[in-house]
Design a protein around this motif. Structure first.
Motif, short mmCIF file in Angstrom:
data_model
loop_
_atom_site.label_atom_id
_atom_site.label_comp_id
_atom_site.label_asym_id
_atom_site.label_seq_id
_atom_site.Cartn_x
_atom_site.Cartn_y
_atom_site.Cartn_z
N LEU A 61 18.26 19.57 47.98
CA LEU A 61 19.62 19.13 48.48
C LEU A 61 19.97 17.78 47.82
O LEU A 61 20.70 16.89 48.32
N GLN A 62 19.55 17.70 46.81
CA GLN A 62 19.74 16.52 45.79
C GLN A 62 19.76 16.86 44.47
O GLN A 62 19.06 17.78 43.92
N PRO A 63 20.47 16.04 43.46
CA PRO A 63 20.66 16.53 41.97
C PRO A 63 19.07 16.60 41.45
O PRO A 63 18.31 15.84 41.88
N ALA A 64 18.89 17.43 40.50
CA ALA A 64 17.63 17.53 39.68
C ALA A 64 17.73 17.60 38.42
O ALA A 64 18.40 18.42 37.83
N PRO A 65 17.11 16.73 37.45
CA PRO A 65 17.15 16.81 36.02
C PRO A 65 16.32 18.01 35.51
O PRO A 65 15.34 18.28 36.23
N LEU A 66 16.97 18.64 34.52
CA LEU A 66 16.26 19.69 33.97
C LEU A 66 16.16 19.32 32.29
O LEU A 66 17.26 19.32 31.88
N ARG A 67 15.00 19.27 31.91
CA ARG A 67 14.87 18.90 30.45
C ARG A 67 13.71 19.92 30.08
O ARG A 67 12.76 20.36 30.56
N GLY A 68 13.76 20.34 28.60
CA GLY A 68 13.26 21.28 28.01
C GLY A 68 13.63 21.65 26.88
O GLY A 68 14.60 21.43 26.31
N SER A 69 12.91 22.97 26.25
CA SER A 69 13.38 23.57 25.12
C SER A 69 13.34 25.23 25.14
O SER A 69 12.44 25.57 25.96
N LEU A 70 14.07 25.98 24.43
CA LEU A 70 14.18 27.37 24.54
C LEU A 70 14.52 27.86 23.33
O LEU A 70 15.33 27.41 22.62
N SER A 71 13.51 28.87 22.99
CA SER A 71 14.12 29.65 21.65
C SER A 71 13.71 31.27 21.84
O SER A 71 12.97 31.48 22.65
N VAL A 72 14.59 31.74 21.20
CA VAL A 72 14.58 33.31 21.24
C VAL A 72 14.26 33.85 20.07
O VAL A 72 15.08 33.46 19.16
N GLU A 73 13.29 34.51 19.64
CA GLU A 73 12.92 35.19 18.45
C GLU A 73 13.38 36.63 18.52
O GLU A 73 12.97 37.30 19.19
N TYR A 74 13.86 37.31 17.57
CA TYR A 74 14.10 38.78 17.37
C TYR A 74 13.18 39.25 16.12
O TYR A 74 13.86 39.06 14.97
N PRO A 75 11.96 39.69 16.22
CA PRO A 75 11.35 39.95 15.15
C PRO A 75 11.68 41.29 14.57
O PRO A 75 10.57 41.96 14.12
N THR A 76 12.66 41.18 13.99
CA THR A 76 12.96 42.52 13.15
C THR A 76 14.17 41.95 12.17
O THR A 76 15.35 41.71 12.70
N PRO A 77 13.70 41.58 10.90
CA PRO A 77 12.61 41.78 10.27
C PRO A 77 11.49 40.75 10.78
O PRO A 77 11.88 40.13 11.61
N PRO A 78 10.32 40.69 10.14
CA PRO A 78 9.12 40.05 10.94
C PRO A 78 9.66 38.56 10.94
O PRO A 78 10.20 37.99 10.20
N PRO A 79 8.97 38.02 11.99
CA PRO A 79 9.29 36.55 12.47
C PRO A 79 9.07 35.42 11.47
O PRO A 79 8.06 35.67 10.61
N GLN A 80 10.15 34.70 11.08
CA GLN A 80 9.90 33.56 10.40
C GLN A 80 9.95 32.28 11.09
O GLN A 80 10.51 32.42 12.33
N PRO A 81 9.23 31.16 10.56
CA PRO A 81 9.74 30.01 11.40
C PRO A 81 11.21 29.63 11.43
O PRO A 81 11.87 29.48 10.65
N PRO A 82 11.64 29.41 12.68
CA PRO A 82 12.99 29.00 13.03
C PRO A 82 13.62 27.54 12.35
O PRO A 82 12.69 26.78 11.88
N PRO A 83 14.82 27.47 12.02
CA PRO A 83 15.31 26.24 11.65
C PRO A 83 15.16 25.10 12.55
O PRO A 83 15.02 25.38 13.76
#
Length: 223
Positions: A61-83
């Motif tokens: 019943l009160q505001p809540a901060p949301l912090r974090g990170s999210l990444s989605v990888e589509y492994p076709t072609p084989p996965p590479q390090p994201p930018p």
């Protein structure tokens, strides 16, 4: 193709933040989420084979901060390090008064969200090259610091959050680093006893939950 975002949200009471993840037919995607488990239905690394929604719901019943990170990888072609992820965080304020009824229904069905068809992907990840210079640098930083968060490692190496997150994911799947969640933070470490000392020195022991205290006690007693 990789999608990386840094999230900073202030969720109003009974509000939600949702991120739909599209999966092409006859394919899979990997979700790497560093989000608060108390609010969100996805944390850690998951594999999906159908469209899924990453949802964070504030039922308080009160505001809540949301912090974090999210990444989605589509492994076709084989996965590479994201930018590298954008330096400026995505900022949004979600007002929930008009959508309270629908969001209440969403909150009541969080178990269904948590039961989304996801499978651990450890068996599908190929062992990375041991002498990868980026991973070697990150491993050295973690060993030197004893225990460090994603942001601390990114700052120490000068690399973007997305790239560091990817390399930590590979190192953890290889068993070269481990992670533990204490309060709102995830710490990466190599030596559990050294990590416990570093974490205890950086937090107020009085604020630790019994569960977190037990985690640190087990780490401190490790050989």
């Amino acid at each position: 193709m990789d999608v990386n975002i840094t999230v900073f949200l202030v969720l109003a009471p009974l509000a939600a933040w949702m991120y739909p993840v599209y999966v092409p037919p006859n394919s899979t995607a990997y979700i790497h989420a560093d989000l608060p488990p108390a609010l969100c239905n996805v944390t850690g690394t998951l594999q999906i084979d159908k469209p899924t929604t990453v949802a964070c719901v504030n039922t308080a019943l009160q505001p809540a901060p949301l912090r974090g990170s999210l990444s989605v990888e589509y492994p076709t072609p084989p996965p590479q390090p994201p930018p590298p992820a954008p330096e400026a965080p995505i900022v949004a304020v979600a007002a929930g008064a008009a959508a309270a009824a629908g969001l209440s229904h969403l909150a009541s069905n969080r178990r269904e969200l948590l039961a989304a068809p996801v499978v651990a992907i450890a068996a599908r990840v190929k062992r990375a090259v041991a002498e990868d210079p980026a991973r070697r640098e990150i491993l050295n930083v973690v060993e030197k610091m004893g225990a460090a968060t994603l942001s601390q490692i990114a700052k120490a190496t000068g690399r973007g959050w997305g790239a560091v997150q990817w390399h930590l994911y590979v190192l953890e799947r290889e068993g070269r680093v481990r992670s533990v969640r204490i309060g709102p933070f995830t710490y990466y470490y190599v030596n559990p006893r050294a990590a416990a000392e570093v974490i205890l020195s950086s937090v107020d022991p009085e604020t630790l939950s019994p569960e977190d205290r037990e985690k640190l006690d087990l780490m401190a007693s490790s050989l």
